[in-house]
Design a protein around this motif. Sequence first.
Motif, mmCIF file in Angstrom:
data_model
loop_
_atom_site.group_PDB
_atom_site.id
_atom_site.type_symbol
_atom_site.label_atom_id
_atom_site.label_comp_id
_atom_site.label_asym_id
_atom_site.label_seq_id
_atom_site.Cartn_x
_atom_site.Cartn_y
_atom_site.Cartn_z
ATOM 1 N N PHE A 155 5.573 3.063 -15.690
ATOM 2 C CA PHE A 155 6.032 1.918 -14.911
ATOM 3 C C PHE A 155 5.739 2.141 -13.430
ATOM 4 O O PHE A 155 5.616 1.190 -12.662
ATOM 5 C CB PHE A 155 7.517 1.640 -15.154
ATOM 6 N N GLY A 156 5.612 3.403 -13.025
ATOM 7 C CA GLY A 156 5.107 3.677 -11.690
ATOM 8 C C GLY A 156 3.687 3.180 -11.532
ATOM 9 O O GLY A 156 3.319 2.612 -10.511
ATOM 10 N N PHE A 157 2.874 3.367 -12.578
ATOM 11 C CA PHE A 157 1.511 2.833 -12.551
ATOM 12 C C PHE A 157 1.526 1.303 -12.577
ATOM 13 O O PHE A 157 0.664 0.659 -11.972
ATOM 14 C CB PHE A 157 0.702 3.379 -13.724
ATOM 15 N N TRP A 158 2.490 0.727 -13.286
ATOM 16 C CA TRP A 158 2.654 -0.732 -13.257
ATOM 17 C C TRP A 158 2.949 -1.177 -11.826
ATOM 18 O O TRP A 158 2.373 -2.151 -11.334
ATOM 19 C CB TRP A 158 3.788 -1.124 -14.195
ATOM 20 N N GLY A 159 3.858 -0.447 -11.164
ATOM 21 C CA GLY A 159 4.135 -0.750 -9.765
ATOM 22 C C GLY A 159 2.896 -0.595 -8.909
ATOM 23 O O GLY A 159 2.627 -1.391 -8.014
ATOM 24 N N LEU A 160 2.094 0.438 -9.191
ATOM 25 C CA LEU A 160 0.851 0.650 -8.450
ATOM 26 C C LEU A 160 -0.093 -0.529 -8.623
ATOM 27 O O LEU A 160 -0.640 -1.060 -7.657
ATOM 28 C CB LEU A 160 0.190 1.945 -8.921
ATOM 29 N N LEU A 187 0.829 -1.200 0.000
ATOM 30 C CA LEU A 187 0.000 0.000 0.000
ATOM 31 C C LEU A 187 0.871 1.260 0.000
ATOM 32 O O LEU A 187 0.517 2.271 -0.616
ATOM 33 C CB LEU A 187 -0.930 -0.001 1.211
ATOM 34 N N ALA A 188 2.023 1.203 0.673
ATOM 35 C CA ALA A 188 2.951 2.339 0.648
ATOM 36 C C ALA A 188 3.508 2.542 -0.758
ATOM 37 O O ALA A 188 3.697 3.683 -1.205
ATOM 38 C CB ALA A 188 4.095 2.100 1.642
ATOM 39 N N VAL A 189 3.750 1.447 -1.470
ATOM 40 C CA VAL A 189 4.199 1.555 -2.865
ATOM 41 C C VAL A 189 3.113 2.192 -3.715
ATOM 42 O O VAL A 189 3.377 3.065 -4.550
ATOM 43 C CB VAL A 189 4.583 0.164 -3.429
ATOM 44 N N VAL A 190 1.876 1.771 -3.495
ATOM 45 C CA VAL A 190 0.747 2.323 -4.250
ATOM 46 C C VAL A 190 0.679 3.843 -4.089
ATOM 47 O O VAL A 190 0.420 4.583 -5.041
ATOM 48 C CB VAL A 190 -0.579 1.677 -3.785
ATOM 49 N N ALA A 191 0.960 4.319 -2.881
ATOM 50 C CA ALA A 191 0.862 5.747 -2.604
ATOM 51 C C ALA A 191 2.007 6.549 -3.198
ATOM 52 O O ALA A 191 1.861 7.736 -3.470
ATOM 53 C CB ALA A 191 0.805 5.971 -1.094
ATOM 54 N N SER A 192 3.161 5.907 -3.417
ATOM 55 C CA SER A 192 4.351 6.675 -3.801
ATOM 56 C C SER A 192 4.921 6.371 -5.178
ATOM 57 O O SER A 192 5.555 7.252 -5.781
ATOM 58 C CB SER A 192 5.451 6.466 -2.758
ATOM 59 N N ALA A 193 4.720 5.175 -5.712
ATOM 60 C CA ALA A 193 5.385 4.799 -6.967
ATOM 61 C C ALA A 193 5.009 5.684 -8.154
ATOM 62 O O ALA A 193 5.900 6.106 -8.909
ATOM 63 C CB ALA A 193 5.108 3.326 -7.282
ATOM 64 N N PRO A 194 3.734 5.987 -8.390
ATOM 65 C CA PRO A 194 3.418 6.817 -9.563
ATOM 66 C C PRO A 194 4.034 8.210 -9.501
ATOM 67 O O PRO A 194 4.518 8.737 -10.503
ATOM 68 C CB PRO A 194 1.887 6.884 -9.549
ATOM 69 N N VAL A 195 4.023 8.808 -8.315
ATOM 70 C CA VAL A 195 4.608 10.140 -8.170
ATOM 71 C C VAL A 195 6.116 10.089 -8.379
ATOM 72 O O VAL A 195 6.696 10.930 -9.074
ATOM 73 C CB VAL A 195 4.277 10.727 -6.784
#
Length: 442
Positions: free
Chosen positions: A380-385, A66-74
């Motif tokens: 790829f941030g969205f992929w991570g999300l 969930l922390a990745v979801v909050a930060s990866a796209p940004v």
Amino acid sequence: MWATSKASRREVFGWAMFDFANQAYTLLIITVIYGDLFTTVIVGDMGDDYRLANLLWSSALAISYLAVVASAPVCGAVMDYAAAKKRFLFISYVTTVAATAALYLVEPGYIIIGFVLIAISNYAYSMGEAFIAGFLPDIADSREMGRVSGMGWSLGYIGGLCATLFTVLVLGEVSEENFERIRWVGPFAAAFFLLCAIPTFLWLRERGSPRPLPAGQGYVGLGFSRVRQTLSSLGQLSEMAVFMVSLLLAMSGLVIVISYAFIYGSQVIGWDDHVRMIMFITTQISAALGAIVFGLIQDNVGAKRTYMFTLLIWIVAIIFIWGTPGITAWLNNLLGVDWQAQYVFLVAGCCAGLALGSCQSAGRTLVGIFAPDGRAAEFFGFWGLATKLAGAFGLIAVGAFQALFGLQGAILICAVLFAAAFLVGLRVDEKRGREQRHTLVE
């Protein structure tokens, strides 16, 4: 084989070495050793057949995702604008190494510190996974991505095989009696990652150059602004949007398997230590072969078809895993033999291994194919999300279901998730997705 139209053989190899290095973390800490150690020794059986321990393990990983979801796209948006992908990758790498090495300090009963270190290390590892994927469009064009991505996953499984074989042979079994030796798994995984990723930072190049910021804006504010822009523009990238839904469902199932496969073998199948080692070796070999073979196939038949085929393999594999005790009893009655469930389970493991790397590789390739030029790290941030949101959802679901029905019954949720991913994936048009990527070029 390694060189591409965009990068030298050495640079592509350096990129792939990060996959080789980080598999020591995902296999030793998440899949094979530490998950079993945390649930059976650090937390232990509270008289509930390890249900609380399994729930805590799921919760630690879910929080990190969930922390990745909050930060990866940004972070992805900031990296693209500041040309800072390599710096972000290095920070995630150092954080993973430090938190993983600190797992040595966790002793039986030290549940909180173990929980926190797992959440931190898995967060940093997962961010690095998204960051390194952001380099893929820089080093390979759309016709080469399948091959390069597949070679990266394959090399990763070879790295995991080397790291885990050393651990099992030198550090021994997961048990309270062997705790003083097996606790070194954290420092060893950290050292393996630290040393083997050095070629990545020596040979992988940062492309592009920083662009001046609009007046009055910082990188974080700009990152949020670009993410909002991308979300509002996804109507122009309908194939990417639909694929992300399918990928979310597939990765929900996959993260459950990765996080619980060896815990399942210990708690449900009741395997011996030598069978655990055989399972690890066979799944790693089949996963490496599947990643590289399907990677080559992707470039000929398309990443979407490859992805869909791996989902079918996963559905069969999960039903086989769930039904192993019953299938074993049926075969024994039919053939008049006395096979043990742990050996039949090995066949299910090989089936899952074939789809393990190839499914992830095909998913990563499709993101690279659909990502607009100049916005690769952001997407790829969205992929991570998508993958980490999936991981959080899957782990929370399986944690709740196993608390109610036990781990064997809960594993069936994976088959449902893979089937749903397949149905959604039928709507993805790879050719149209390749065309749509030009609508958001900056």
